[in-house]
Design a protein around this motif. Sequence first.
Motif, short mmCIF file in Angstrom:
data_model
loop_
_atom_site.label_atom_id
_atom_site.label_comp_id
_atom_site.label_asym_id
_atom_site.label_seq_id
_atom_site.Cartn_x
_atom_site.Cartn_y
_atom_site.Cartn_z
N PHE A 124 3.98 18.16 -41.50
CA PHE A 124 4.51 17.72 -42.80
C PHE A 124 4.56 16.19 -42.85
O PHE A 124 4.16 15.57 -43.83
CB PHE A 124 5.90 18.32 -42.99
N ASP A 125 5.05 15.57 -41.77
CA ASP A 125 5.13 14.11 -41.69
C ASP A 125 3.76 13.47 -41.80
O ASP A 125 3.62 12.38 -42.38
CB ASP A 125 5.75 13.68 -40.36
N SER A 126 2.76 14.11 -41.23
CA SER A 126 1.40 13.55 -41.27
C SER A 126 0.85 13.53 -42.69
O SER A 126 0.06 12.65 -43.05
CB SER A 126 0.47 14.37 -40.37
N TRP A 127 1.27 14.50 -43.49
CA TRP A 127 0.77 14.61 -44.85
C TRP A 127 1.60 13.83 -45.86
O TRP A 127 1.05 13.15 -46.72
CB TRP A 127 0.73 16.08 -45.28
N ILE A 128 2.92 13.90 -45.81
CA ILE A 128 3.77 13.45 -46.90
C ILE A 128 3.54 11.98 -47.22
O ILE A 128 3.61 11.12 -46.34
CB ILE A 128 5.27 13.73 -46.59
N PRO A 129 3.25 11.62 -48.46
CA PRO A 129 3.00 10.21 -48.78
C PRO A 129 4.22 9.31 -48.57
O PRO A 129 4.07 8.16 -48.15
CB PRO A 129 2.61 10.25 -50.27
N ASN A 130 5.42 9.81 -48.86
CA ASN A 130 6.63 8.99 -48.75
C ASN A 130 7.37 9.22 -47.43
O ASN A 130 8.59 9.25 -47.37
CB ASN A 130 7.57 9.23 -49.94
N PHE A 131 6.61 9.35 -46.36
CA PHE A 131 7.18 9.47 -45.03
C PHE A 131 7.90 8.18 -44.62
O PHE A 131 7.42 7.08 -44.90
CB PHE A 131 6.08 9.78 -44.02
N GLY A 132 9.04 8.34 -43.95
CA GLY A 132 9.77 7.18 -43.44
C GLY A 132 9.77 7.12 -41.93
O GLY A 132 9.23 6.20 -41.32
N ILE A 133 10.38 8.12 -41.30
CA ILE A 133 10.47 8.19 -39.85
C ILE A 133 10.87 9.60 -39.48
O ILE A 133 11.35 10.36 -40.33
CB ILE A 133 11.48 7.15 -39.30
N GLN A 134 10.66 9.99 -38.23
CA GLN A 134 11.01 11.32 -37.73
C GLN A 134 11.92 11.18 -36.52
O GLN A 134 11.61 10.45 -35.58
CB GLN A 134 9.75 12.10 -37.34
N GLU A 135 13.04 11.88 -36.54
CA GLU A 135 13.91 11.89 -35.37
C GLU A 135 13.25 12.67 -34.23
O GLU A 135 12.60 13.69 -34.46
CB GLU A 135 15.26 12.53 -35.71
N HIS A 136 13.46 12.19 -33.00
CA HIS A 136 12.92 12.90 -31.83
C HIS A 136 13.88 12.82 -30.66
O HIS A 136 14.17 11.73 -30.16
CB HIS A 136 11.57 12.31 -31.39
N MET A 137 14.40 13.96 -30.27
CA MET A 137 15.12 14.09 -29.00
C MET A 137 14.27 14.99 -28.10
O MET A 137 13.98 16.13 -28.49
CB MET A 137 16.50 14.71 -29.20
N PRO A 138 13.83 14.51 -26.96
CA PRO A 138 12.97 15.33 -26.10
C PRO A 138 13.66 16.62 -25.67
O PRO A 138 14.82 16.61 -25.27
CB PRO A 138 12.70 14.42 -24.90
N HIS A 139 12.94 17.72 -25.78
CA HIS A 139 13.45 18.99 -25.27
C HIS A 139 13.35 19.03 -23.75
O HIS A 139 12.59 18.27 -23.14
CB HIS A 139 12.68 20.15 -25.87
N SER A 140 14.09 19.92 -23.15
CA SER A 140 14.06 20.08 -21.70
C SER A 140 12.73 20.69 -21.27
O SER A 140 12.00 21.28 -22.08
CB SER A 140 15.21 20.98 -21.24
N GLU A 141 12.42 20.54 -19.99
CA GLU A 141 11.20 21.14 -19.46
C GLU A 141 11.23 22.66 -19.61
O GLU A 141 10.19 23.28 -19.88
CB GLU A 141 11.02 20.76 -17.99
N GLU A 142 12.41 23.26 -19.45
CA GLU A 142 12.54 24.70 -19.66
C GLU A 142 12.15 25.09 -21.08
O GLU A 142 11.40 26.04 -21.30
CB GLU A 142 13.98 25.15 -19.40
N THR A 143 12.66 24.35 -22.04
CA THR A 143 12.35 24.64 -23.44
C THR A 143 10.87 24.48 -23.72
O THR A 143 10.25 25.31 -24.41
CB THR A 143 13.17 23.72 -24.37
N ASP A 144 10.27 23.42 -23.21
CA ASP A 144 8.85 23.18 -23.45
C ASP A 144 7.98 24.28 -22.84
O ASP A 144 6.91 24.59 -23.38
CB ASP A 144 8.45 21.82 -22.89
N ARG A 145 8.42 24.87 -21.74
CA ARG A 145 7.66 25.98 -21.16
C ARG A 145 7.77 27.24 -22.02
O ARG A 145 6.81 28.00 -22.15
CB ARG A 145 8.14 26.27 -19.73
N VAL A 146 8.94 27.47 -22.60
CA VAL A 146 9.11 28.63 -23.48
C VAL A 146 8.32 28.45 -24.77
O VAL A 146 7.79 29.42 -25.32
CB VAL A 146 10.61 28.85 -23.77
N PHE A 147 8.24 27.20 -25.25
CA PHE A 147 7.54 26.91 -26.51
C PHE A 147 6.36 25.98 -26.25
O PHE A 147 6.43 24.77 -26.53
CB PHE A 147 8.50 26.26 -27.51
N PRO A 148 5.24 26.47 -25.74
CA PRO A 148 4.07 25.60 -25.55
C PRO A 148 3.60 25.07 -26.90
O PRO A 148 3.62 25.78 -27.91
CB PRO A 148 3.03 26.54 -24.92
N HIS A 149 3.19 23.79 -26.91
CA HIS A 149 2.88 23.17 -28.20
C HIS A 149 1.71 22.19 -28.07
O HIS A 149 1.40 21.69 -26.99
CB HIS A 149 4.10 22.45 -28.74
#
Length: 403
Positions: A329-354
């Motif tokens: 959505f951020d890549s498309w939206i013309p009036n994008f400002g910024i995106q919050e990012h808090m890194p997920h844990s390694e456990e979470t990233d393994r459960v949700f490959p992306h």
Amino acid sequence: MIIRSAKVIVTCPGRNFVTLKLETDEGISGIGDATLNGREMSVVAYLEEYILPALIGKDPQRIEDIWQYLYRGAYWRRGPVTMTAIAAVDVALWDIKAKVAGMPLYQLLGGKSREKVMVYSHATGLDIDSCLNEVRKKVELGYKAVRVQCGIPGLAATYGVAKVPGQPYEPADSRLPAEHVWSTEKYLNHVPSLFAAVRKEFGDDLLLLHDVHHRLTPIQAARLGKEIEPYHLFWLEDCVPAENQASFELIRRHTTTPLAVGEVFNSLHDCHELIQKQLIDYIRAPLSHAGGITNVRRIADFAAIFHVKTGFHGATDLSPVCMGAALHFDSWIPNFGIQEHMPHSEETDRVFPHAYKFSGGFFTPGEVPGHGVDINEELAAKYPYNPAQLPVNRLEDGTLWNW
């Protein structure tokens, strides 16, 4: 093509996440984030008891019709539980549609408006010196924007500040709500010195953000915004509870510090006045709490008319599924400002490959069909639900206050 099956997956790889998975009769599946921090099982019940039975047999490509069916078709509309459930369905349907088309999701939305998505991270410290150390670490990782929070002298705990420096901040940490003590006076007297120190250490180029977390009255927020003007914040977030949208008129009259709000919003009705009167600069309603891509696109398009940009919530209380969809959505939206990012844990990233990737303060969403996030159900099953609620706040005299 029809929806053949639907199920809810609850997992806790370090913290609780709720995921909706829809599967078609042609074997194409899509997933959406249904996580509502501290109230997860309420969304599970809403989905399983009321929504999922109604989805079986429907055409998954009729996204708008299904959205209207779930929103207009329910007499009891809106609210965080309902709109989180609808959002999970909506994002899963967009995931399916993009997979059917063989395209990354941003292409279906209209294609890219930018090559990469700027994100901001969090830096917290028990005091100013330790906070400066955390800001330095974020700068070294390449972040161009940092949300800065530090402990307040005289208060045992402060919103946004990790108990252990350098560790992730997770407020939902007990089965029953913990009780924190809050002092507006101590907070207001201390925060300007924090930003004076950050600017002295890191100069003027670093983008700085700060979250008040709904703690102030309008005139107190006006004072804070005015006092931090010399430090040129990117935004001041959630400075007052936003049920009374007119509160921002008073704040706006007193300060030029940019204002952001909306992570607890779930429809355009929550922010219509704020946007139309240009009382805010950034709208933060996340895809997973505001009805999904279908509804947030309406909010963002309306905001664009009034020079309001997006700045979506992206803390770890939203799963990588929401983050993946948001980056498209951020890549498309013309009036994008910024995106919050808090890194997920390694456990979470393994459960949700992306498919999304971080580099030098920016994210790219990936080029695989769909929103690019999956769930490893076998691994998810190894992390059972762990009840945890958000804290409550009391003033020093015992009065219950906004957390």
